[in-house]
Design an enzyme around this catalytic site. Structure first.
Site, mmCIF file in Angstrom:
data_model
loop_
_atom_site.group_PDB
_atom_site.id
_atom_site.type_symbol
_atom_site.label_atom_id
_atom_site.label_comp_id
_atom_site.label_asym_id
_atom_site.label_seq_id
_atom_site.Cartn_x
_atom_site.Cartn_y
_atom_site.Cartn_z
ATOM 1 N N HIS A 1 1.014 -1.142 0.057
ATOM 2 C CA HIS A 1 -0.021 -0.215 -0.068
ATOM 3 C C HIS A 1 0.831 1.237 -0.014
ATOM 4 O O HIS A 1 1.612 1.580 0.851
ATOM 5 C CB HIS A 1 -0.967 0.109 1.236
ATOM 6 C CG HIS A 1 -1.854 1.016 1.292
ATOM 7 N ND1 HIS A 1 -1.755 1.941 2.455
ATOM 8 C CD2 HIS A 1 -2.790 1.478 0.434
ATOM 9 C CE1 HIS A 1 -2.897 2.805 2.204
ATOM 10 N NE2 HIS A 1 -3.528 2.531 1.092
ATOM 11 N N HIS B 1 -1.271 10.164 -3.178
ATOM 12 C CA HIS B 1 -2.650 9.665 -2.734
ATOM 13 C C HIS B 1 -3.615 10.707 -2.728
ATOM 14 O O HIS B 1 -4.776 10.519 -3.208
ATOM 15 C CB HIS B 1 -2.395 9.227 -1.348
ATOM 16 C CG HIS B 1 -3.796 8.498 -0.962
ATOM 17 N ND1 HIS B 1 -4.773 9.353 -0.151
ATOM 18 C CD2 HIS B 1 -4.528 7.444 -1.056
ATOM 19 C CE1 HIS B 1 -5.603 8.681 0.236
ATOM 20 N NE2 HIS B 1 -5.649 7.631 -0.238
#
Length: 349
Positions: free
Chosen positions: A41, A83
């Site tokens: 991630h 992100h």
């Protein structure tokens, strides 16, 4: 040698030698059914600032099966790996460009050219209001130079590591906020798909997943762009209150059947699969994995964090064991070395 290069090199050596900062099980768990892939991630973000090249190199060395790229656009249409559509949670943009905030007080990547973003330094994720780290025990120094990377640079980095190590890690690419980008006059999906195509990645058999929370955008990718890449419908939670999608409906058998018309997998929050009603209680399982399997969909689960366990979960090992018992197909983790240790290594799926 620049600090960032030194850290990149040392991180790779650490990972290549199999070093780990935490204890791991002596033997991996084995489960009946699918062996889940390990998806890093934002890289090995439990150890190094998210989405840095150093974090991605470390994740590769920790034998992640896939490495995630979240993608947003700059003012000059460069696809960068970040992100948030805002810059202030993970960079020093506020100190470098103090007059470039919008009325809401935030700094948006789409308001900056790539040359300006190249001046920024990435740091561990922090609260933009307080400046305090979201995960206090993670990488603390802000004097180490970490740069924002282009999607094309990251694709090349992972391809280079695949070639030099002989071990293939795939791409797990998320198209961020496509409707928001369109409102800014930008077609992020087209740019991301073109970047993948330029790298020779456009077939279902390629080690690539493309993910998005927006079902309409995934349908567009499949139908308008006629993409053959594997697609993941990300599913959030209606309680978060930050989306125009009814995620509860998407998790129903009818919703899952509709997803199968355009996607190959769902990416779901851990509590959508398993919950702990009270501290010390045995886990309870939803029917989501069974229902998704009946619809012909794989199930990837996010996000495994040793320092942010699901409510009432006793420890990191128990969370992994429960998800393995549930039979999920992928584990999205901030700590790929630990998750790797909990599962036997699968082939790419």
């Amino acid at each position: 040698m620049r600090p960032g290069v030194l850290l990149l090199f040392s991180s790779f050596l650490l990972a290549a030698c199999g070093a780990s900062t935490t204890a791991v099980p002596k033997q991996p768990n084995t489960v009946k059914g699918p062996v889940p892939v390990v998806i890093a991630h934002r890289g090995a973000s439990g150890y190094l600032p998210e989405h840095t090249s150093e974090s991605k190199v470390l994740a590769h060395g920790m034998r992640a099966d896939f490495i995630e790229q979240d993608v947003v656009l700059t003012r000059d249409n460069a696809a960068i790996v970040l992100h948030d559509v805002q810059l202030d949670t993970v960079t020093d943009v506020a100190s470098r460009f103090p007059d470039r905030r919008r009325r809401d007080g935030r700094y948006y990547a789409v308001d900056f050219d790539l040359a300006e973003i190249a001046q920024l330094n990435i740091h561990e994720r922090s609260d933009p209001q307080t400046g305090k780290p979201v995960y206090p025990n993670r990488f603390a120094p802000r004097t180490v130079r970490f740069g924002v990377r282009l999607l094309s640079e990251e694709i090349a980095l992972i391809a280079g590591l695949n070639a030099s190590t002989g071990r293939v890690a795939g791409l797990y690419t998320e198209i961020k906020a496509p409707a928001w980008h369109r409102a800014q006059g930008k077609d992020i999906s087209r740019i991301v798909l073109d970047a993948l195509k330029d790298a020779g990645l456009q077939l279902r058999t390629d080690p690539v997943w493309v993910q998005c929370y927006d079902p309409d955008e995934l349908k567009r990718i499949r139908n308008e762009f006629e993409s053959d890449l594997k697609l993941v419908q990300l599913i959030g939670d209606n309680r978060w209150g930050d989306a125009n999608v009814d995620f509860d409906q998407l998790r129903t058998p009818q919703g899952l059947a509709a997803i199968k018309e355009y996607a190959d997998a769902i990416g779901v929050w851990t509590p959508h699969v398993v919950q702990w009603p009270t501290r010390g209680a045995e886990p309870t399982f939803t029917t989501l994995v069974r229902d998704a399997r009946a619809a012909g969909l794989k199930v990837h689960v996010y996000t495994l964090r040793r320092d942010q366990l699901p409510t009432n979960a006793p420890d990191f090992a128990t969370v992994h064991a429960a998800l393995l018992q549930a039979g999920v197909d992928g584990l999205i983790t901030d700590f790929p070395d630990e998750t790797r240790a909990f599962v036997v290594r699968p082939r790419l799926q």
